[in-house]
Motif scaffolding. Structure first.
Motif, PDB file in Angstrom:
ATOM      1  N   THR A  70      -8.080   2.620   6.056  1.00 19.71           N
ATOM      2  CA  THR A  70      -8.520   3.581   5.050  1.00 19.71           C
ATOM      3  C   THR A  70     -10.011   3.435   4.792  1.00 19.71           C
ATOM      4  O   THR A  70     -10.583   2.356   4.921  1.00 19.71           O
ATOM      5  CB  THR A  70      -7.772   3.413   3.712  1.00 19.71           C
TER       6      THR A  70
ATOM      7  N   ASP B 180       4.755   2.837   2.220  1.00 13.77           N
ATOM      8  CA  ASP B 180       5.996   3.003   1.471  1.00 13.77           C
ATOM      9  C   ASP B 180       7.147   3.388   2.405  1.00 13.77           C
ATOM     10  O   ASP B 180       7.045   4.337   3.186  1.00 13.77           O
ATOM     11  CB  ASP B 180       5.816   4.079   0.398  1.00 13.77           C
TER      12      ASP B 180
ATOM     13  N   ASN C 205       3.117   9.777   3.920  1.00 13.45           N
ATOM     14  CA  ASN C 205       2.583   8.896   2.876  1.00 13.45           C
ATOM     15  C   ASN C 205       1.069   9.018   2.781  1.00 13.45           C
ATOM     16  O   ASN C 205       0.497   9.016   1.683  1.00 13.45           O
ATOM     17  CB  ASN C 205       2.954   7.440   3.173  1.00 13.45           C
TER      18      ASN C 205
ATOM     19  N   LYS D  61     -10.905  10.684   0.590  1.00 12.87           N
ATOM     20  CA  LYS D  61     -10.185   9.560   1.177  1.00 12.87           C
ATOM     21  C   LYS D  61      -9.866   9.879   2.637  1.00 12.87           C
ATOM     22  O   LYS D  61      -9.465  11.001   2.963  1.00 12.87           O
ATOM     23  CB  LYS D  61      -8.879   9.300   0.423  1.00 12.87           C
TER      24      LYS D  61
ATOM     25  N   LYS E 224      -0.068  12.137   0.933  1.00 13.15           N
ATOM     26  CA  LYS E 224       0.066  11.983  -0.521  1.00 13.15           C
ATOM     27  C   LYS E 224      -1.019  11.068  -1.079  1.00 13.15           C
ATOM     28  O   LYS E 224      -1.573  11.324  -2.160  1.00 13.15           O
ATOM     29  CB  LYS E 224       1.456  11.443  -0.853  1.00 13.15           C
ATOM     30  N   TRP E 225      -1.343  10.005  -0.342  1.00 12.98           N
ATOM     31  CA  TRP E 225      -2.390   9.073  -0.779  1.00 12.98           C
ATOM     32  C   TRP E 225      -3.767   9.739  -0.783  1.00 12.98           C
ATOM     33  O   TRP E 225      -4.574   9.505  -1.674  1.00 12.98           O
ATOM     34  CB  TRP E 225      -2.395   7.850   0.136  1.00 12.98           C
TER      35      TRP E 225
ATOM     36  N   HIS F  73       0.839  -1.200   0.000  1.00 16.03           N
ATOM     37  CA  HIS F  73       0.000   0.000   0.000  1.00 16.03           C
ATOM     38  C   HIS F  73       0.878   1.256   0.000  1.00 16.03           C
ATOM     39  O   HIS F  73       1.922   1.293   0.658  1.00 16.03           O
ATOM     40  CB  HIS F  73      -0.917   0.018   1.221  1.00 16.03           C
ATOM     41  N   PRO F  74       0.467   2.314  -0.714  1.00 19.40           N
ATOM     42  CA  PRO F  74       1.282   3.550  -0.738  1.00 19.40           C
ATOM     43  C   PRO F  74       1.534   4.143   0.641  1.00 19.40           C
ATOM     44  O   PRO F  74       2.584   4.766   0.861  1.00 19.40           O
ATOM     45  CB  PRO F  74       0.440   4.500  -1.599  1.00 19.40           C
ATOM     46  N   ILE F  75       0.623   3.964   1.577  1.00 20.37           N
ATOM     47  CA  ILE F  75       0.817   4.523   2.926  1.00 20.37           C
ATOM     48  C   ILE F  75       1.947   3.800   3.658  1.00 20.37           C
ATOM     49  O   ILE F  75       2.550   4.351   4.579  1.00 20.37           O
ATOM     50  CB  ILE F  75      -0.502   4.473   3.720  1.00 20.37           C
TER      51      ILE F  75
END
Length: 243
Positions: free
Chosen positions: A182, A139, A214, A189, A217-218, A135-137
């Motif tokens: 999320t 990263d 993160n 979001k 940004k997500w 998941h991007p979070i």
């Protein structure tokens, strides 16, 4: 890409509790702003005691992502401001809810549940396990984040089933908790992240700041045009073919 971030903190504990002031002398919002300052965000802060709690229409309408920390003054947030925040999320603004912000008016309104949980303050170790490493979070985060002292939150956490579960925590007393969740509401979001009790220096820890960065940004609004609702004309004549 410039992301306009507003960090909201009720800023009450730091004014009345010496043990909190020792950890966050300028407020949790300032520690977060300083910690995220190198990420290229355009950051401003807002607090409960400001006019409209620092969340005027002008501020909200120019905020891409709102970070929210509250604890002992949830009831002092006006219903009007809370409703405006909720609507902005539905219209696309990202929302990062930290720690005891689970009981905030906007989060409870967006979840539609009590958002209640079990808790205990006993200087316990918390291990935040990453259960969704792609998941991007997550990263840049290894398999776990170890916090030597934190407040315990335990299940059952009365929230809707998350869209995605990114982190799960366990505590010395045996409890587990869905600590990184999320949600999507309307066009917005939402990320809920558990760590951050006011008497511990959690928001100085690089890994925690990395997760929040993160998440910002997500949660950044991806849509560049306004959705249209209501009565709509057909895209082709009835019985015809779209050419």
């Amino acid at each position: 890409m410039m992301i306009n971030v507003t960090i909201w903190n009720e800023f009450v504990h730091e004014k009345i509790h010496d043990e909190v002031r020792e950890v966050y002398p300028d407020g949790l919002h300032r520690a977060l702003a300083d910690g995220l300052g190198g990420e290229g965000f355009v950051i401003r802060t807002a607090t409960l005691d400001q006019p409209e709690h620092g969340l005027s229409d002008e501020v909200l309408n120019s905020t891409d992502v709102l970070i929210w920390w509250g604890h002992m003054a949830h009831d002092r947030v006006s219903d009007e401001v809370s409703q405006k925040v909720t609507q902005r999320v539905l219209n696309g603004m990202g929302l990062i809810v930290l720690h005891s912000g689970h009981f905030s008016k906007p989060f409870k309104a967006l979840m539609g549940t009590s958002c209640d949980l079990k808790w205990r303050v006993a200087d316990e170790q918390e291990i935040v396990w990453c259960v969704n490493p792609s998941h991007p979070i997550a990263d840049g985060i290894q398999d776990k984040i170890v916090l030597e002292k934190e407040e315990m939150y335990g299940e059952f956490f009365d929230i809707p089933v998350p869209d995605e579960l990114v982190f799960v925590s366990n505590f010395q007393g045996g409890e587990v908790f869905r600590s990184g969740c999320t949600f999507r509401r309307g066009e917005g979001k939402i990320f809920y992240f558990r760590p951050g009790h006011e008497t511990y220096p959690t928001y100085y820890k690089p890994e925690i700041l990395r997760v929040i960065s993160n998440a910002v940004k997500w949660a950044y609004p991806a849509r560049s045009f306004k959705l249209e609702f209501g009565k709509s004309e057909p895209v082709r004549p009835f019985g015809g073919v779209l050419v």
